[in-house]
Design a protein around this motif. Structure first.
Motif, PDB file in Angstrom:
ATOM      1  N   PRO A  19       0.850  -1.189   0.000  1.00  0.00           N
ATOM      2  CA  PRO A  19       0.000   0.000   0.000  1.00  0.00           C
ATOM      3  C   PRO A  19       0.885   1.238   0.000  1.00  0.00           C
ATOM      4  N   TYR A  20       0.470   2.283  -0.726  1.00  0.00           N
ATOM      5  CA  TYR A  20       1.281   3.501  -0.780  1.00  0.00           C
ATOM      6  C   TYR A  20       0.958   4.470   0.354  1.00  0.00           C
ATOM      7  N   SER A  21      -0.272   4.434   0.838  1.00  0.00           N
ATOM      8  CA  SER A  21      -0.626   5.387   1.895  1.00  0.00           C
ATOM      9  C   SER A  21      -0.006   4.920   3.212  1.00  0.00           C
ATOM     10  N   PRO A  22       0.438   5.873   4.036  1.00  0.00           N
ATOM     11  CA  PRO A  22       1.130   5.486   5.270  1.00  0.00           C
ATOM     12  C   PRO A  22       0.203   4.887   6.324  1.00  0.00           C
ATOM     13  N   LYS A  23      -1.100   5.162   6.219  1.00  0.00           N
ATOM     14  CA  LYS A  23      -2.033   4.644   7.213  1.00  0.00           C
ATOM     15  C   LYS A  23      -3.186   3.929   6.540  1.00  0.00           C
ATOM     16  N   GLY A  24      -3.761   2.980   7.232  1.00  0.00           N
ATOM     17  CA  GLY A  24      -4.911   2.280   6.676  1.00  0.00           C
ATOM     18  C   GLY A  24      -5.183   1.007   7.440  1.00  0.00           C
ATOM     19  N   ILE A  25      -6.098   0.210   6.906  1.00  0.00           N
ATOM     20  CA  ILE A  25      -6.486  -1.021   7.596  1.00  0.00           C
ATOM     21  C   ILE A  25      -6.227  -2.223   6.702  1.00  0.00           C
ATOM     22  N   ILE A  26      -5.590  -3.227   7.288  1.00  0.00           N
ATOM     23  CA  ILE A  26      -5.460  -4.535   6.641  1.00  0.00           C
ATOM     24  C   ILE A  26      -5.996  -5.543   7.639  1.00  0.00           C
ATOM     25  N   THR A  27      -6.828  -6.461   7.159  1.00  0.00           N
ATOM     26  CA  THR A  27      -7.342  -7.484   8.066  1.00  0.00           C
ATOM     27  C   THR A  27      -6.931  -8.871   7.600  1.00  0.00           C
ATOM     28  N   VAL A  28      -6.713  -9.734   8.568  1.00  0.00           N
ATOM     29  CA  VAL A  28      -6.453 -11.150   8.328  1.00  0.00           C
ATOM     30  C   VAL A  28      -7.512 -11.909   9.120  1.00  0.00           C
ATOM     31  N   ASP A  29      -8.305 -12.686   8.437  1.00  0.00           N
ATOM     32  CA  ASP A  29      -9.431 -13.416   9.058  1.00  0.00           C
ATOM     33  C   ASP A  29     -10.324 -12.460   9.859  1.00  0.00           C
ATOM     34  N   GLY A  30     -10.443 -11.238   9.401  1.00  0.00           N
ATOM     35  CA  GLY A  30     -11.317 -10.267  10.063  1.00  0.00           C
ATOM     36  C   GLY A  30     -10.662  -9.520  11.221  1.00  0.00           C
ATOM     37  N   GLU A  31      -9.389  -9.829  11.507  1.00  0.00           N
ATOM     38  CA  GLU A  31      -8.684  -9.157  12.605  1.00  0.00           C
ATOM     39  C   GLU A  31      -7.688  -8.150  12.019  1.00  0.00           C
ATOM     40  N   VAL A  32      -7.552  -6.999  12.667  1.00  0.00           N
ATOM     41  CA  VAL A  32      -6.600  -5.989  12.196  1.00  0.00           C
ATOM     42  C   VAL A  32      -5.168  -6.468  12.405  1.00  0.00           C
ATOM     43  N   VAL A  33      -4.334  -6.281  11.399  1.00  0.00           N
ATOM     44  CA  VAL A  33      -2.903  -6.582  11.547  1.00  0.00           C
ATOM     45  C   VAL A  33      -2.107  -5.324  11.210  1.00  0.00           C
ATOM     46  N   GLU A  34      -0.815  -5.410  11.391  1.00  0.00           N
ATOM     47  CA  GLU A  34       0.074  -4.277  11.092  1.00  0.00           C
ATOM     48  C   GLU A  34      -0.144  -3.803   9.655  1.00  0.00           C
ATOM     49  N   TYR A  35      -0.266  -2.490   9.490  1.00  0.00           N
ATOM     50  CA  TYR A  35      -0.466  -1.915   8.166  1.00  0.00           C
ATOM     51  C   TYR A  35       0.860  -1.695   7.472  1.00  0.00           C
ATOM     52  N   GLY A  36       0.925  -2.016   6.194  1.00  0.00           N
ATOM     53  CA  GLY A  36       2.155  -1.814   5.437  1.00  0.00           C
ATOM     54  C   GLY A  36       2.322  -2.925   4.424  1.00  0.00           C
ATOM     55  N   PRO A  37       3.502  -3.032   3.829  1.00  0.00           N
ATOM     56  CA  PRO A  37       3.717  -4.078   2.825  1.00  0.00           C
ATOM     57  C   PRO A  37       3.581  -5.466   3.440  1.00  0.00           C
ATOM     58  N   LEU A  38       3.086  -6.380   2.642  1.00  0.00           N
ATOM     59  CA  LEU A  38       2.914  -7.743   3.147  1.00  0.00           C
ATOM     60  C   LEU A  38       3.036  -8.716   1.998  1.00  0.00           C
ATOM     61  N   GLN A  39       3.270  -9.968   2.334  1.00  0.00           N
ATOM     62  CA  GLN A  39       3.175 -11.016   1.329  1.00  0.00           C
ATOM     63  C   GLN A  39       2.656 -12.287   1.966  1.00  0.00           C
ATOM     64  N   ALA A  40       2.120 -13.156   1.118  1.00  0.00           N
ATOM     65  CA  ALA A  40       1.422 -14.337   1.619  1.00  0.00           C
ATOM     66  C   ALA A  40       1.670 -15.528   0.706  1.00  0.00           C
ATOM     67  N   GLU A  41       1.626 -16.711   1.301  1.00  0.00           N
ATOM     68  CA  GLU A  41       1.795 -17.950   0.531  1.00  0.00           C
ATOM     69  C   GLU A  41       0.873 -19.026   1.085  1.00  0.00           C
ATOM     70  N   VAL A  42       0.226 -19.756   0.191  1.00  0.00           N
ATOM     71  CA  VAL A  42      -0.704 -20.789   0.646  1.00  0.00           C
ATOM     72  C   VAL A  42       0.036 -22.090   0.968  1.00  0.00           C
ATOM     73  N   HIS A  43      -0.387 -22.728   2.054  1.00  0.00           N
ATOM     74  CA  HIS A  43       0.135 -24.040   2.431  1.00  0.00           C
ATOM     75  C   HIS A  43      -1.031 -25.019   2.377  1.00  0.00           C
ATOM     76  N   GLY A  44      -1.129 -25.740   1.271  1.00  0.00           N
ATOM     77  CA  GLY A  44      -2.264 -26.625   1.035  1.00  0.00           C
ATOM     78  C   GLY A  44      -2.386 -27.686   2.120  1.00  0.00           C
ATOM     79  N   GLY A  45      -3.591 -27.783   2.695  1.00  0.00           N
ATOM     80  CA  GLY A  45      -3.903 -28.872   3.623  1.00  0.00           C
ATOM     81  C   GLY A  45      -3.066 -28.919   4.883  1.00  0.00           C
ATOM     82  N   LEU A  46      -2.563 -27.787   5.336  1.00  0.00           N
ATOM     83  CA  LEU A  46      -1.686 -27.784   6.524  1.00  0.00           C
ATOM     84  C   LEU A  46      -2.436 -28.135   7.810  1.00  0.00           C
ATOM     85  N   SER A  47      -3.728 -27.771   7.884  1.00  0.00           N
ATOM     86  CA  SER A  47      -4.477 -28.019   9.124  1.00  0.00           C
ATOM     87  C   SER A  47      -5.589 -29.039   8.893  1.00  0.00           C
TER      88      SER A  47
END
Ligand code: ADP
Ligand code: MG
Length: 417
Positions: free
Chosen positions: A384-412
């Motif tokens: 995200p380019y803006s310095p402030k904002g909202i990012i949610t993971v499973d509906g919960e707020v997490v740290e705002y800023g750059p992020l990356q994600a990777e799927v782990h098939g069938g881990l749970s």
């Protein structure tokens, strides 16, 4: 696709974690009225654990003697399961711990996984107490399937795991702003959507992803850099990834270049051009073989979305975003895929409202909205380019800023009935 793994033993010893504050604050009443007798009749010996505060469940499962339990069941919204999954993956015996069958009973206001499980069972849509009863029956049947998890790296917080969704822009704002309408239950998202529509805005940022293709699985996608196929419309128009573009907003310090990546993220030597499995192992949880540290250029087989003006970005790994929002109709419990949606800026309020109304029946993709893009990916990066904002993971707020994600098939493991 939720490949059936096993059946719970009988009698079965279940830890039932109930958040008394979830939803309208009636989870305990709902348990007494609908669940207690059902479980007893099914021969499920369950110990009720009432959570007292945020992170209580997380700390408990982190320390628990898991040999005592055949399943951990959450009666709350999605937020409590998020705690439990992360607690399990913080353990030194995470590999074993995350195989503990998990269960979900809708007691909150955001019951997306419960709605997804009900949907996968093939039953027609229901809500509120009918959904609870349906999930109660599925739980009593005790059939266990694999469930995908997604690992998420933020710029400075420890890596975390997600079972449902990652959102930025409109959806994330609605989710958090609507917390104050919790007393209306699942309707809080409808109310929140209408309120947010009135102040619709554009979110600027850079989005990139590793497409999921039939040709390659997690590992092949890396080794075969030059043949990374793109199966979406946007990708065929996409130039080579822009690797070193300065931030547009000089006051913004959230670019990939200067971001300081997580202590938990995999360290890859700077001279290496592709991610490596030999990277230092993170303290707990599986390594992320598709990701390079956030401050390094994207691998060559990633696709950079040409647009930088968005209304929303939503990554889903289960079908439902809320009880009545079928956001990813073709998602399965264990398809090993992140269903990435984004809405480009320029969409009218009416068109966006139409999308959300169509989503109740999962018909939004059939509306041919030119601003909505859907693609299946294995990993993604958002800056995200803006310095402030909202990012949610499973509906919960997490740290705002750059992020990356990777799927782990069938881990749970999840009890799906
Ligand atoms: P809802 O769908 O209603 O938001 P969640 O399961 O998402 O329900 O729970 C919301 C939050 O409440 C979670 O972050 C959880 O950690 C927290 N929580 C758990 N137990 C309690 C408690 N006893 N009091 C207050 N908050 C709690
Ligand atoms: Mg919640």
């Amino acid at each position: 696709d939720g490949v059936l793994l096993s059946e719970l033993p009988r009698p079965c010893r279940m830890m039932l974690l109930v958040n008394p504050q979830s939803g309208k604050g009636q989870a305990l009443i709902l348990y007494n009225n609908h669940i207690q007798r059902m479980l007893n009749e099914a021969g499920v010996i369950h110990t009720l654990v009432i959570t007292e505060r945020q992170n209580h469940a997380r700390e408990m499962v982190k320390e628990a003697d898991l040999s005592q339990w055949d399943a951990l069941v959450i009666m709350s919204g999605d937020g409590l399961l998020y705690e439990v999954i992360n607690g399990l993956l913080e353990r030194s015996d995470w590999e074993e711990a995350i195989r503990t069958p998990l269960g979900i009973l809708p007691g909150g206001s955001g019951n997306a996984l419960a709605a997804s499980v009900h949907h996968y069972s093939g039953a027609s849509p229901v809500s509120s107490e009918e959904l609870l009863v349906s999930c109660g029956f599925l739980l009593c049947k005790g059939l266990v399937s694999r469930m995908d998890l997604v690992s998420i790296h933020l710029s400075s917080s420890p890596r975390l795991f997600s079972f449902l969704s990652l959102a930025w822009g409109f959806v994330a704002d609605v989710d958090i702003e609507s917390e104050k309408y919790r007393h209306v239950g699942a309707a809080r998202f409808t109310v929140g959507t209408l309120v947010r529509l009135a102040s619709l805005r554009v979110y600027k940022g850079k989005l990139a992803y590793l497409p999921a293709t039939k040709q390659h699985n997690n590992q092949e996608g890396l080794r075969n850099n030059t043949t990374g196929h793109c199966n979406n419309q946007a990708s065929s128009l996409t130039p080579a990834p822009v690797l070193c573009r300065p931030s547009r907003d000089s006051s913004c310090n959230n670019t990939f270049h200067n971001s300081c990546h997580s202590n938990n993220s995999l360290k890859v030597r700077r001279s290496e051009s592709t991610p490596s499995r030999s990277a230092t192992k993170a303290p707990a949880g599986p390594p992320d073989s598709l990701l390079v540290p956030l401050d390094q250029p994207l691998p060559a087989n990633w696709v950079v979305v040409p647009e930088e003006d968005f209304v929303l970005m939503l990554a889903m790994y289960q079908s439902h975003l809320a009880e009545d929002l079928l956001a990813a109709p073709d998602a399965a419990l264990n398809d090993g895929v992140i269903h990435l949606f984004y809405v480009r800026a320029g969409i009218s309020r009416t068109a966006l409202l139409r999308l959300f109304l169509a989503m109740e029946k999962g018909a939004h993709l059939a509306t041919n909205c030119q601003h909505l893009v859907h693609t299946k990916v294995r990993a993604l990066r958002l800056e995200p380019y803006s310095p402030k904002g909202i990012i949610t993971v499973d509906g919960e707020v997490v740290e705002y800023g750059p992020l990356q994600a990777e799927v782990h098939g069938g881990l749970s493991r999840l009890i799906t009935g």
